[in-house]
Write an enzyme that holds these catalytic residues in place. Structure first.
Site, mmCIF file in Angstrom:
data_model
loop_
_atom_site.group_PDB
_atom_site.id
_atom_site.type_symbol
_atom_site.label_atom_id
_atom_site.label_comp_id
_atom_site.label_asym_id
_atom_site.label_seq_id
_atom_site.Cartn_x
_atom_site.Cartn_y
_atom_site.Cartn_z
ATOM 1 N N GLU B 46 8.481 1.971 -0.647
ATOM 2 C CA GLU B 46 9.393 1.310 -1.589
ATOM 3 C C GLU B 46 8.802 0.073 -2.270
ATOM 4 O OE1 GLU B 46 10.104 1.819 1.623
ATOM 5 O OE2 GLU B 46 10.945 0.022 2.571
ATOM 6 N N ASN B 47 7.651 -0.385 -1.809
ATOM 7 C CA ASN B 47 7.014 -1.483 -2.544
ATOM 8 C C ASN B 47 6.326 -0.982 -3.814
ATOM 9 O OD1 ASN B 47 5.152 -0.217 -0.728
ATOM 10 N ND2 ASN B 47 3.680 -1.809 -1.213
#
Lengths: 235, 217
Positions: B46-47
């Protein structure tokens, strides 16, 4: 159209105590190292910092925490920092923890002229307390408001004198949305080039979102979790 | 009884060809080691990664290439990188087919608690609340009981929750359970674990329908 400043000291002209700042980065990846050092040097206090994380004890935003310069943190994840935890539990530091996607979207909304939006994230949890709730397509959502900042500090790989930016790898993270949401956005880059050098098709942050840009120096680029495979696996 | 790697191995059997999958920190990360050879799945971090590859070879690590656990990683051919709001658009917009994450507690209604222990652990929710609020298919990977032996599969969560009615399946060291209609439905037992043992370690409502097969690893 020349947005270039000589260094961090000049580019941060106008920052003051009690201001609200956004700082790009995920963990220690893609953080504005030069801007943080300059904020430490200036010793301004009572800061509200919007940043996904709070650095580690001796690097990143941890450096501002050590000096008690931060009054309030708005973040999604703050593990990895003992001093942070100590200040929060003792009540010295105000902390607003918000879901990571809502944090990113609140910054994006702030830069995009959208005052608020509904999201399912956090419904039914502590995060939804006191927030307006509405059903869309049969599903509950909560109202989240946009975030803006007096200054946004972002870090890019390459940038030109018009403020166009390209980020490297996962160092992009929150930098583009925060660049949009700063009243004054200060970009620091590893490589500052003349307009026309960067391919317009591959610009991540168009220069309109950037007011000031400078060539950064002495990047440490610390790695938080160095995970590797032994070379002998290589085929 | 399964160890952490075996829990990951069992969860990997749930993967389907063509899926985009988000793996949380801890046991979920290990799932990537057991993807069946005959299918292709892309891991999202998710980064800002789609198509996350294995850890880099020694000496090739790059501070600008990390996963959501802040570990150095690599990109697979065909990967893409993007900013945080695009990443969560993928998650919130339900473009990710499976989310696997750890938990401190799961309730029989599918509520999950994994982000906070009041007065003790205050690290924050990271992306977990966005993930559980939107994902259609959430598998929790965890131990069946906590360190003091108390069940983590409860009637109702006692810790602050991360999301409501969202978990579809739980894979523990003892069993595979599906959550529906306000109860845990026992699907499989870990090798050598009896139904009685699972009953004794599950505080929430447990439905046992007929003969329960042993997991195949």
């Amino acid at each position: 159209m020349n947005k270039v400043y000589k260094n961090a000291a000049e580019a941060l002209e106008g920052v003051n105590s009690d201001m609200t700042f956004m700082l790009g980065g995920f963990g220690l990846c893609g953080i504005p190292e030069n801007a943080i050092s300059e904020l430490v040097r200036r010793g301004i206090k009572g800061l509200t910092c919007i940043s996904n994380n709070a650095g580690v004890d001796d690097f990143g935003l941890g450096l501002l925490l050590q000096k008690r310069q931060i009054k309030k943190m708005i973040s999604s994840y703050v593990g990895e920092n003992d001093e942070f935890e100590r200040q929060m539990l003792s009540g010295e530091l105000e902390v607003d923890l918000i879901p990571q996607g809502s944090l990113a979207e609140r910054c994006r909304a702030g830069g995009a002229g959208i005052p608020a939006f509904f999201t399912p994230a956090g419904y039914g949890t502590e995060v939804s307390e006191g927030k307006e709730m509405r059903y869309f397509n049969g599903k509950p959502h909560i109202l989240e408001t946009a975030l803006t900042a007096d200054f946004a500090f972002v870090k890019a790989w390459k940038g030109d004198k018009y403020g166009n930016l390209i980020y490297k790898g996962t160092a992009r993270n929150f930098n583009p949305v925060m660049a949009m949401a700063g009243k004054i956005t200060v970009a620091e880059v590893e490589e500052l080039v003349e307009p026309g050098v960067l391919d317009p098709y591959f610009i991540h942050t168009p220069g309109v979102f950037v007011q000031r840009i400078f060539q950064g120096t002495n990047y440490e680029k610390r790695i938080e979790q160095r995970t590797v495979r032994p070379k002998k696996d290589a085929k | 009884m399964l160890n952490k790697n075996q829990i990951a191995q069992r969860i990997a059997q749930e993967l389907r060809d063509g899926w985009y999958v988000n793996l949380g920190i801890g046991i979920p990360t290990l799932v990537a080691n057991y993807v069946p050879d005959d299918i292709n799945v892309e891991f999202q971090s998710e980064n800002g990664i789609l198509g996350m590859g294995p850890f880099p070879y020694e000496g090739e690590e790059d501070a600008d290439m990390i996963n959501a656990g802040k570990q150095t990683v690599t990109l697979k051919p065909g990967a893409s990188v993007f900013d945080s709001s695009t990443s969560f658009a993928m998650i919130r917009g339900q473009h990710i087919q499976l989310t696997v994450l750890g938990a401190m507690e799961v309730s029989q209604d599918g509520d999950i608690a994994n982000w906070k222990i009041p007065g003790k652990m205050v690290k924050g929710m990271g992306g977990a609340m966005d993930l559980v609020a939107s994902a259609e298919n959430i598998i929790v990977a965890m131990m069946h009981t906590n360190r003091s032996g108390a069940s983590k599969l409860l009637k109702a969560c006692t810790l602050p929750i991360t999301g409501v009615k969202c978990v579809s399946k739980v894979v523990t060291n003892l069993a595979v359970l599906e959550i529906k209609d306000g109860a845990f439905h026992l699907l499989e037992r870990a090798p050598g674990v009896s139904v009685e043992e699972i009953k004794g370690s599950t505080e929430g409502a447990l439905i046992v329908g007929g003969e329960i097969p042993e997991m195949q690893l």
